[in-house]
Design a protein around this motif. Structure first.
Motif, PDB file in Angstrom:
ATOM      1  N   ASP A   1       0.824  -1.212   0.000  1.00  0.00           N
ATOM      2  CA  ASP A   1       0.000   0.000   0.000  1.00  0.00           C
ATOM      3  C   ASP A   1       0.860   1.264   0.000  1.00  0.00           C
ATOM      4  O   ASP A   1       0.411   2.329   0.429  1.00  0.00           O
ATOM      5  N   ALA A   2       2.084   1.174  -0.504  1.00  0.00           N
ATOM      6  CA  ALA A   2       3.013   2.301  -0.466  1.00  0.00           C
ATOM      7  C   ALA A   2       2.643   3.362  -1.495  1.00  0.00           C
ATOM      8  O   ALA A   2       1.898   3.117  -2.450  1.00  0.00           O
ATOM      9  N   SER A   3       3.201   4.559  -1.285  1.00  0.00           N
ATOM     10  CA  SER A   3       3.025   5.681  -2.209  1.00  0.00           C
ATOM     11  C   SER A   3       4.385   6.300  -2.494  1.00  0.00           C
ATOM     12  O   SER A   3       5.189   6.494  -1.585  1.00  0.00           O
ATOM     13  N   LEU A   4       4.615   6.617  -3.774  1.00  0.00           N
ATOM     14  CA  LEU A   4       5.837   7.287  -4.202  1.00  0.00           C
ATOM     15  C   LEU A   4       5.466   8.671  -4.700  1.00  0.00           C
ATOM     16  O   LEU A   4       4.656   8.820  -5.617  1.00  0.00           O
ATOM     17  N   LEU A   5       6.052   9.698  -4.085  1.00  0.00           N
ATOM     18  CA  LEU A   5       5.746  11.088  -4.427  1.00  0.00           C
ATOM     19  C   LEU A   5       6.974  11.706  -5.082  1.00  0.00           C
ATOM     20  O   LEU A   5       7.785  12.361  -4.440  1.00  0.00           O
ATOM     21  N   GLY A   6       7.104  11.478  -6.376  1.00  0.00           N
ATOM     22  CA  GLY A   6       8.219  12.019  -7.122  1.00  0.00           C
ATOM     23  C   GLY A   6       7.936  13.437  -7.586  1.00  0.00           C
ATOM     24  O   GLY A   6       6.793  13.896  -7.567  1.00  0.00           O
ATOM     25  N   PRO A   7       8.968  14.165  -8.019  1.00  0.00           N
ATOM     26  CA  PRO A   7       8.768  15.552  -8.463  1.00  0.00           C
ATOM     27  C   PRO A   7       8.087  15.624  -9.820  1.00  0.00           C
ATOM     28  O   PRO A   7       8.310  14.775 -10.688  1.00  0.00           O
ATOM     29  N   ASN A   8       7.245  16.631  -9.988  1.00  0.00           N
ATOM     30  CA  ASN A   8       6.603  16.919 -11.281  1.00  0.00           C
ATOM     31  C   ASN A   8       5.829  15.720 -11.832  1.00  0.00           C
ATOM     32  O   ASN A   8       5.831  15.464 -13.038  1.00  0.00           O
ATOM     33  N   ALA A   9       5.164  14.989 -10.947  1.00  0.00           N
ATOM     34  CA  ALA A   9       4.415  13.804 -11.376  1.00  0.00           C
ATOM     35  C   ALA A   9       3.328  13.516 -10.349  1.00  0.00           C
ATOM     36  O   ALA A   9       3.458  13.859  -9.172  1.00  0.00           O
ATOM     37  N   PRO A  10       2.238  12.845 -10.766  1.00  0.00           N
ATOM     38  CA  PRO A  10       1.201  12.443  -9.799  1.00  0.00           C
ATOM     39  C   PRO A  10       1.739  11.407  -8.817  1.00  0.00           C
ATOM     40  O   PRO A  10       2.778  10.783  -9.050  1.00  0.00           O
ATOM     41  N   ILE A  11       1.009  11.216  -7.727  1.00  0.00           N
ATOM     42  CA  ILE A  11       1.396  10.222  -6.727  1.00  0.00           C
ATOM     43  C   ILE A  11       1.257   8.820  -7.328  1.00  0.00           C
ATOM     44  O   ILE A  11       0.226   8.472  -7.910  1.00  0.00           O
TER      45      ILE A  11
END
Length: 203
Positions: free
Chosen positions: A70-80
């Motif tokens: 259930d992880a989330s990756l919050l990269g720059p200039n992109a949706p979650i």
């Protein structure tokens, strides 16, 4: 009267004795859990270092394996990226053939409960742009780790962004307007008069 007083004293003593026994029993039942934070910090630092090695080797499967389901990756200039498929797609683009990525954990904090932790650190990335020119980036990240039901630590949230300033492209200067004469007409140069040929004059 003496007998009544003695019975009252005995009743009170018996009551206080029961209360003492209950308090002692309840105190013995509540044991303070051991402080596992030092061991957990060591384990998370080791896992994070192994994770960085997997990314440096461009092992996408190994890199994605450090995330929980259930992880989330919050990269720059992109949706979650909130599922394994989108996280895998993001890392596939990060670990391209012309990209090199490394990172180091600088701070690890584990909760007293021993089931949550966060990591702060820095990263370095080099890649090539569309014209083949080498580019370099460096930035920071925060990872949130959670101990799973099987006792293993997994990342549940991962966010990172660059330290470099945003480069704003300057707009191109507007084209110069054609000059206007006193009568408000645009001047496009003198028109050449059509000269009749001798054949035209003789006709």
């Amino acid at each position: 009267m003496g007998i009544c007083c003695d019975e009252t004293k005995r009743s009170r003593l018996a009551l206080w004795g029961c209360v003492a026994v209950i308090l002692i029993a309840s105190g013995c039942g509540e044991k303070t859990p051991p402080d596992t934070r030092p061991a957990d910090e060591t384990a998370i630092r080791a896992l994070d270092a192994q994770w960085a090695k997997a990314a440096a080797a461009k092992d996408v499967d190994g890199t994605v394996s450090y995330y929980s389901d259930d992880a989330s990756l919050l990269g720059p200039n992109a949706p979650i990226a909130s599922d394994k498929q989108s996280i895998r797609a993001a890392w596939t683009s990060f670990l391209g053939p012309d990209t090199s990525l490394t990172w180091q954990a600088k701070k690890v904090e584990v909760s007293r409960s021993g089931d949550l932790a966060y990591v702060q650190g820095v990263y370095q990335m080099t890649s090539k742009d569309a014209r083949g020119k080498a580019t370099a980036d460096n930035g920071k990240f925060v990872e949130v780790w959670k101990k799973q039901a099987d006792g293993k630590w997994k990342t549940v949230a991962d966010i990172f962004n660059s330290d470099l300033p945003i480069v704003v492209q300057k707009p191109a200067p507007p084209a110069a307007a054609a000059p206007v004469d006193k009568k408000g007409r645009h001047r496009h140069g003198k028109k050449k008069k059509h000269r009749k040929s001798q054949s035209d004059e003789t006709e």
